[in-house]
Design a protein around this motif. Sequence first.
Motif, PDB file in Angstrom:
ATOM      1  N   CYS A  73       0.862  -1.181   0.000  1.00  0.00           N
ATOM      2  CA  CYS A  73       0.000   0.000   0.000  1.00  0.00           C
ATOM      3  C   CYS A  73       0.891   1.222   0.000  1.00  0.00           C
ATOM      4  O   CYS A  73       1.777   1.357   0.851  1.00  0.00           O
ATOM      5  N   ASN A  78      -7.738   2.799  -3.607  1.00  0.00           N
ATOM      6  CA  ASN A  78      -7.817   2.160  -4.910  1.00  0.00           C
ATOM      7  C   ASN A  78      -7.117   0.817  -4.811  1.00  0.00           C
ATOM      8  O   ASN A  78      -5.992   0.741  -4.316  1.00  0.00           O
ATOM      9  N   GLU A  90      -5.552  -2.433  -6.742  1.00  0.00           N
ATOM     10  CA  GLU A  90      -5.085  -2.867  -8.054  1.00  0.00           C
ATOM     11  C   GLU A  90      -4.685  -4.325  -7.990  1.00  0.00           C
ATOM     12  O   GLU A  90      -3.921  -4.720  -7.108  1.00  0.00           O
ATOM     13  N   TYR A  98      -4.236   9.812  -1.596  1.00  0.00           N
ATOM     14  CA  TYR A  98      -4.460   8.739  -2.554  1.00  0.00           C
ATOM     15  C   TYR A  98      -3.825   7.472  -2.004  1.00  0.00           C
ATOM     16  O   TYR A  98      -2.609   7.389  -1.856  1.00  0.00           O
ATOM     17  N   ASP A 157      -3.079   3.770  -2.707  1.00  0.00           N
ATOM     18  CA  ASP A 157      -3.072   2.775  -3.767  1.00  0.00           C
ATOM     19  C   ASP A 157      -2.606   1.449  -3.194  1.00  0.00           C
ATOM     20  O   ASP A 157      -1.485   1.332  -2.735  1.00  0.00           O
ATOM     21  N   MET A 177      -1.803  -2.337  -3.902  1.00  0.00           N
ATOM     22  CA  MET A 177      -1.501  -3.197  -5.031  1.00  0.00           C
ATOM     23  C   MET A 177      -1.139  -4.586  -4.530  1.00  0.00           C
ATOM     24  O   MET A 177      -0.267  -4.737  -3.691  1.00  0.00           O
ATOM     25  N   THR A 179       1.552   3.742  -8.813  1.00  0.00           N
ATOM     26  CA  THR A 179       1.218   5.166  -8.752  1.00  0.00           C
ATOM     27  C   THR A 179       2.052   5.889  -7.715  1.00  0.00           C
ATOM     28  O   THR A 179       2.277   7.097  -7.823  1.00  0.00           O
ATOM     29  N   PHE A 180       2.560   5.150  -6.713  1.00  0.00           N
ATOM     30  CA  PHE A 180       3.334   5.827  -5.680  1.00  0.00           C
ATOM     31  C   PHE A 180       4.836   5.701  -5.931  1.00  0.00           C
ATOM     32  O   PHE A 180       5.643   5.997  -5.055  1.00  0.00           O
ATOM     33  N   ARG A 206       2.559  11.755  -7.883  1.00  0.00           N
ATOM     34  CA  ARG A 206       1.716  10.575  -8.089  1.00  0.00           C
ATOM     35  C   ARG A 206       1.456  10.373  -9.580  1.00  0.00           C
ATOM     36  O   ARG A 206       1.089  11.283 -10.292  1.00  0.00           O
ATOM     37  N   ARG A 238      -0.074   2.409 -16.353  1.00  0.00           N
ATOM     38  CA  ARG A 238       0.376   1.803 -17.602  1.00  0.00           C
ATOM     39  C   ARG A 238      -0.484   2.372 -18.722  1.00  0.00           C
ATOM     40  O   ARG A 238      -1.469   3.013 -18.491  1.00  0.00           O
TER      41      ARG A 238
END
Lengths: 309, 263
Positions: free
Chosen positions: A73, A117, A119, A171, A173, A175, B89-90, B95, B100
């Motif tokens: 994360c 988010n 992914e 944000y 993210d 993953m 993204t990080f 950011r 892709r």
Amino acid sequence: MAAWSNTSLLQNTGLPLTGRSRFISQSGVLWSRDIRPDGRGLLKFRPIAINIGSISTADGSAIVKIGNTAVVCGIKLLANTLVVLSSAAEDGEIEVRISELVAPTPTEPDIGYLVPNVELPPLCSPKFRPGPPSDQAQVSGHFVAELIASSGCIDLHQLCIAPEKMCWVLYCDIMCINHDGALLDACIAALIAALRTVTLPHVDFDAETEKMVVHEDRRKHLEILSFPAATTYAMFEDDILISDPTAEEENLCSGVLTIVVQGSQLCSVHKPGGSPLSETQLQDCIALAHRRGNSINKMVASAISSPER
Amino acid sequence: MTMRFLFINFMAGMELLSDQGLRLDGRRANELRKIRCKLGVFTQPDGSAYLEQGNTKVLAAVYGPHQIRVKSKTMFDKALVNCQYSMATFSTGERKHRPRGDRKSQEISMHLRQAMEATIKTELYPRSQIDIFIEVLQADGGNYCASVNAATLALIDAGIPISEYMCACTASLGNGDVPLVDISHLEEVSGGPSLIVAARPLSGQVALLEMSQRFHLDHLPKVLDRALQGCRDIYNILDQAVREHVQAAGSAAGWEGDVAFAS
């Protein structure tokens, strides 16, 4: 030597059996003694490993491994910054960040945003193909977003810089880098662990000139009011219930159940269809989830306070 | 969008190399960044590897050879190699909105495929497909090179036959005439030229060469030479890691004696 595709013994039978019977036929002796293929008991959990702050480009990061399931994360902060005035001026470098304008919504002028988010890239499992986010990624993402909003673990007011003018956006993210079951458990754990390490720089906002000064060196931690933790179970026919299923077990099961607890409160119960569960079983699951939630939170706390970080 | 305005003492001399011969991060001109790598880190892919080159952290996963997904791309005499390069993204300072699908990522995916196709023995797997997925967790320059190196390790972990390791390295010119190897992100954006080479280190055969900015033709041999030397150094490090991994796996399975390697 030809390369092998990663199919397991259990899935290679080619026989169309139901979930439990498939297990029984391969590891008959084991199941009759309530031992799963990886050696665990029916209600045992896999070991958890937590790594905090290893991604230096992110403002907060955590990597959580539950057994083989690994989730990263990364949290990025965004705001409308005009000038950075801080001790960086000594070495002659001024960083000018012009990012998107972030203004609070008119209905809620004094809160910021937290945007999670999820992914699921194709590298985490052969089930996911390259392309737009899969259904599972979208469902998981939505689940996490709803959970954060409804659990109230973060007070979004602390993300407000100036009411009606400026706010922070976080944000988050998440993953997955290896999908071996219990995805939501790992996602929630990684998100909460990363949130606990995020620091917000102090901002001086001049209401008249509408200029913002960000002090990168004066930072404070996000205040997190509660720590939700998720536990996943899988159901098979004939009333078998197992905790913390692996990807193989999830493929063969007839239903999953995810319970999220925070402290002594029940936060969310997510049972997307699947074979029915009796009330006593549900109560037992919730009780077990409470205990596991406590141990996850203790682990995250010790990872954060560990001096090697 | 980010605009980094480096102030006067940076702009004037583009001082990538100090008087003592030290670069911005304290390395010498011919020093690689610290490489840490691990094979077989994940269970789902057929082969996987994690590689760190300085602060650049890259994951590689290989699936295959398996049945081809898009029937129209079937090749009767060799396998289809499919690469996808993706940045988290990080992973960058600002950011990244599109992990892709943006032009740069697609270009790198294509270059990656071209480099790996030059070494994978695709003729052994006609009508099938090999997928290579790269995920950049942290980007600090040399992303493409770290991706190629990680992909090589992942292919080895998957047991896919390759002719030789494929190693990639960047090189640049500091102070106008000193070749620098393995440039970081800061050195990349300072405006100097950058040469990316993907090559088979033992045979010295270059699979991919890419250059940006410009410098005098006289400097090319030494920069190229430095990059190829970098590839050879990286090869030694990767090979050592592979041997240790096989040793560890072998001893866990109870192999006896030394493991024999074809050199």
